[in-house]
Write a protein that holds these residues in place. Structure first.
Motif: not given
Length: 125
Positions: A86-90
């Motif tokens: 999952v990337d940093c800001d989802q």
């Protein structure tokens, strides 16, 4: 929660709070779990994400058909999910998978089988 708290929870917390776009979608990059090769790109909505997590097989939302799509449903070329990053800001996911056949509907191992050069597209064989 305020927007600031939402951002902090998404970026630093342990809760999974997917940030869907205006159409209820999150971007999903599919990568071979062993080789690291990028296999395909698709969109997932909450239903597709839930089905993927529940079954261990990649599901997506088909925007053209307007329905849930189990990758490999007709071809047998399922994508067995090993890990979801999952990337940093989802708002984007990377699905690390083991494919049971070609990932692309054209029969190519990956959907990214062409390179854009000065004269257009050329196949990467």
């Amino acid at each position: 929660m305020t927007d600031t708290n939402d951002s902090l929870a998404r970026e630093a917390g342990s809760l999974f709070l997917p940030k869907y776009d205006a159409n209820g979608m999150v971007a999903a990059i599919v990568q071979h779990a062993e080789s690291g090769e990028v296999l395909m790109f698709a969109y997932m909505n909450a239903e597709a994400l839930d089905a993927t997590r529940r079954t261990g097989r990649a599901h997506f939302w088909s925007r053209s058909r307007g329905k849930l799509w189990l990758k490999g449903e007709t071809s047998g070329h399922f994508l067995f999910v090993q890990q979801i990053l999952v990337d940093c800001d989802q708002d984007a996911l990377v699905l690390k998978v083991l494919p049971a056949g070609p990932a692309c509907h054209t029969g190519a191992p990956t959907c990214f089988y062409r390179e854009l050069g000065p004269d257009g597209l050329s196949r990467l064989d």
